[in-house]
Design an enzyme around this catalytic site. Structure first.
Site, PDB file in Angstrom:
ATOM      1  N   SER A  67       0.844  -1.199   0.000  1.00  0.00           N
ATOM      2  CA  SER A  67       0.000   0.000   0.000  1.00  0.00           C
ATOM      3  C   SER A  67       0.877   1.245   0.000  1.00  0.00           C
ATOM      4  O   SER A  67       2.041   1.205   0.424  1.00  0.00           O
ATOM      5  CB  SER A  67      -0.883  -0.008   1.245  1.00  0.00           C
ATOM      6  OG  SER A  67      -1.574   1.213   1.373  1.00  0.00           O
TER       7      SER A  67
ATOM      8  N   TYR B  82      -3.167  -1.466  10.170  1.00  0.00           N
ATOM      9  CA  TYR B  82      -2.952  -1.523   8.712  1.00  0.00           C
ATOM     10  C   TYR B  82      -1.605  -0.911   8.348  1.00  0.00           C
ATOM     11  O   TYR B  82      -0.847  -1.480   7.561  1.00  0.00           O
ATOM     12  CB  TYR B  82      -4.090  -0.792   7.997  1.00  0.00           C
ATOM     13  CG  TYR B  82      -4.084  -0.972   6.497  1.00  0.00           C
ATOM     14  CD1 TYR B  82      -4.644  -2.104   5.913  1.00  0.00           C
ATOM     15  CD2 TYR B  82      -3.534  -0.010   5.663  1.00  0.00           C
ATOM     16  CE1 TYR B  82      -4.653  -2.269   4.530  1.00  0.00           C
ATOM     17  CE2 TYR B  82      -3.534  -0.170   4.283  1.00  0.00           C
ATOM     18  CZ  TYR B  82      -4.106  -1.303   3.717  1.00  0.00           C
ATOM     19  OH  TYR B  82      -4.101  -1.466   2.353  1.00  0.00           O
TER      20      TYR B  82
HETATM   21  N1  NAP Z   1      -8.229  -0.205  -2.586  1.00  0.00           N
HETATM   22  C1  NAP Z   1      -7.228   0.542  -2.177  1.00  0.00           C
HETATM   23  O1  NAP Z   1      -7.333   1.795  -2.122  1.00  0.00           O
HETATM   24  C2  NAP Z   1      -5.924  -0.089  -1.786  1.00  0.00           C
HETATM   25  C3  NAP Z   1      -4.792   0.728  -1.795  1.00  0.00           C
HETATM   26  C4  NAP Z   1      -3.560   0.169  -1.496  1.00  0.00           C
HETATM   27  C5  NAP Z   1      -3.466  -1.170  -1.202  1.00  0.00           C
HETATM   28  N2  NAP Z   1      -4.572  -1.954  -1.177  1.00  0.00           N
HETATM   29  C6  NAP Z   1      -4.374  -3.383  -0.923  1.00  0.00           C
HETATM   30  O2  NAP Z   1      -4.666  -4.066  -2.113  1.00  0.00           O
HETATM   31  C7  NAP Z   1      -5.004  -5.415  -1.824  1.00  0.00           C
HETATM   32  C8  NAP Z   1      -6.216  -5.811  -2.661  1.00  0.00           C
HETATM   33  O3  NAP Z   1      -7.315  -5.044  -2.239  1.00  0.00           O
HETATM   34  P1  NAP Z   1      -8.395  -4.452  -3.242  1.00  0.00           P
HETATM   35  O4  NAP Z   1      -8.304  -2.983  -3.143  1.00  0.00           O
HETATM   36  O5  NAP Z   1      -8.295  -5.103  -4.551  1.00  0.00           O
HETATM   37  O6  NAP Z   1      -9.758  -4.811  -2.470  1.00  0.00           O
HETATM   38  P2  NAP Z   1     -10.705  -6.080  -2.415  1.00  0.00           P
HETATM   39  O7  NAP Z   1     -11.434  -6.209  -3.696  1.00  0.00           O
HETATM   40  O8  NAP Z   1     -11.493  -5.922  -1.160  1.00  0.00           O
HETATM   41  O9  NAP Z   1      -9.689  -7.299  -2.303  1.00  0.00           O
HETATM   42  C9  NAP Z   1      -9.250  -7.861  -1.098  1.00  0.00           C
HETATM   43  C10 NAP Z   1      -9.289  -9.353  -1.287  1.00  0.00           C
HETATM   44  O10 NAP Z   1      -8.679 -10.012  -0.168  1.00  0.00           O
HETATM   45  C11 NAP Z   1      -9.403 -11.212   0.043  1.00  0.00           C
HETATM   46  N3  NAP Z   1      -9.173 -11.648   1.414  1.00  0.00           N
HETATM   47  C12 NAP Z   1      -9.357 -10.932   2.550  1.00  0.00           C
HETATM   48  N4  NAP Z   1      -9.092 -11.695   3.609  1.00  0.00           N
HETATM   49  C13 NAP Z   1      -8.712 -12.905   3.134  1.00  0.00           C
HETATM   50  C14 NAP Z   1      -8.320 -14.115   3.734  1.00  0.00           C
HETATM   51  N5  NAP Z   1      -8.241 -14.247   5.072  1.00  0.00           N
HETATM   52  N6  NAP Z   1      -8.016 -15.169   2.948  1.00  0.00           N
HETATM   53  C15 NAP Z   1      -8.094 -15.059   1.604  1.00  0.00           C
HETATM   54  N7  NAP Z   1      -8.444 -13.939   0.968  1.00  0.00           N
HETATM   55  C16 NAP Z   1      -8.759 -12.873   1.748  1.00  0.00           C
HETATM   56  C17 NAP Z   1     -10.850 -10.855  -0.242  1.00  0.00           C
HETATM   57  O11 NAP Z   1     -11.602 -11.991  -0.640  1.00  0.00           O
HETATM   58  P3  NAP Z   1     -12.530 -12.827   0.391  1.00  0.00           P
HETATM   59  O12 NAP Z   1     -13.236 -11.820   1.259  1.00  0.00           O
HETATM   60  O13 NAP Z   1     -13.438 -13.589  -0.516  1.00  0.00           O
HETATM   61  O14 NAP Z   1     -11.587 -13.714   1.140  1.00  0.00           O
HETATM   62  C18 NAP Z   1     -10.706  -9.896  -1.417  1.00  0.00           C
HETATM   63  O15 NAP Z   1     -10.804 -10.581  -2.657  1.00  0.00           O
HETATM   64  C19 NAP Z   1      -5.205  -5.483  -0.317  1.00  0.00           C
HETATM   65  O16 NAP Z   1      -4.082  -6.117   0.244  1.00  0.00           O
HETATM   66  C20 NAP Z   1      -5.247  -4.025   0.116  1.00  0.00           C
HETATM   67  O17 NAP Z   1      -4.708  -3.866   1.405  1.00  0.00           O
HETATM   68  C21 NAP Z   1      -5.812  -1.437  -1.475  1.00  0.00           C
END
Ligand code: NAP
Length: 239
Positions: free
Chosen positions: A139, A153
């Site tokens: 992130s 986080y």
């Molecule tokens: N969106 C932003 O602004 C942002 C910015 C910087 C970094 N990030 C990072 O990017 C990554 C992807 O997030 P995203 O933004 O694409 O959001 P997202 O669509 O909510 O993706 C997060 C994914 O993690 C999975 N997950 C959560 N807990 C889990 C577990 N215990 N086991 C297996 N899978 C798990 C969820 O699937 P299930 O619930 O089905 O398990 C979901 O598919 C994350 O690590 C987040 O911290 C996000």
């Protein structure tokens, strides 16, 4: 020859899902993991619609035994693992010292930090054999301090920088390469975990999952002698 195999955690939505489609277009066979099987199946259908090869492996990444079982099934099916994209992640609206719970703190650290180590650890022998590439979706908060990101986080993502560096430092001799990928705001479901959820107009100014997927595809496609240590990707409006 068997296609290169990419195992994606968090593959059922957001950046992981967009990466699955982009990587499949580039010829990777894709393994999708996450807890919600229905979401994984939806992404798998999108990959197949592009003519890609995909396997759905529902998984809670905080369950080390299940991670090892999944690794075994992937190797049984494909015989190799050439890449990991570790996008599974968690935050919580109650993220300040004043309102956080220790249960949430543990869950965030388990999911964002310990589970990354768990999956890399499980896949490492296969990655050594293939000279594999690891993209750790960290992130912006793992690159620079972000006051709103939360106690757990911020700590969980900052730790990923050193996890990637130790991996590169110690596993380069086996051809393993890792990237600390630090996206700013991305319009995904993840934003629903914020104390103040951004509206549609704000989301339009953010990166889209496909923007990040294109960057991940660039890292995955780099020649074997090229390592991308860290990459920060942010929307122009990011502050
Ligand atoms: N969106 C932003 O602004 C942002 C910015 C910087 C970094 N990030 C990072 O990017 C990554 C992807 O997030 P995203 O933004 O694409 O959001 P997202 O669509 O909510 O993706 C997060 C994914 O993690 C999975 N997950 C959560 N807990 C889990 C577990 N215990 N086991 C297996 N899978 C798990 C969820 O699937 P299930 O619930 O089905 O398990 C979901 O598919 C994350 O690590 C987040 O911290 C996000």
């Amino acid at each position: 020859m068997t296609a290169k195999v990419l195992w994606i955690t968090g593959g059922g939505s957001g950046m992981g899902a967009a990466t699955a489609v982009a990587a499949a277009r580039d010829g990777w066979a894709v393994v999708l993991s996450g807890r919600r099987a229905d979401r994984l199946e939806q992404v798998a259908a999108a990959v197949r619609a592009e003519g890609g090869t995909v396997t759905v492996e529902p998984l809670d990444v905080t369950d080390a035994a299940a991670v090892a079982d999944t690794r075994d099934r992937v190797l049984d099916q494909y015989g190799r693992i050439d890449g990991l994209v570790l996008a599974a992640g968690l935050n919580t609206p109650a993220r300040r010292w004043a309102d956080q719970s220790l249960a949430d703190v543990r869950a965030v650290l388990d999911t964002n930090t310990t589970a990354v180590v768990t999956v890399v650890d499980a896949a490492l022998p296969a990655l050594r054999a293939s000279g594999g590439v690891v993209v750790v979706v960290s992130s912006y908060a793992g690159w620079s301090f972000q006051p709103g990101a939360g106690v757990a986080y911020s700590a969980s993502k900052t730790a990923l920088g050193s996890i990637v560096r130790t991996l590169n430092q110690q596993e380069a001799e086996h051809g393993v390469r890792a990237t600390h990928l630090c996206p700013g705001d991305v319009a995904t479901d993840f934003l629903d975990q914020r104390p103040e959820v951004p509206d549609a107009a704000a989301r339009r100014r953010m990166l889209q999952p496909e923007d990040v997927a294109g960057t991940v595809a660039f890292v995955l496609g780099a020649p074997a002698h090229v390592r991308v240590d860290e990459l920060v990707l942010s929307p122009v409006a990011q502050r």
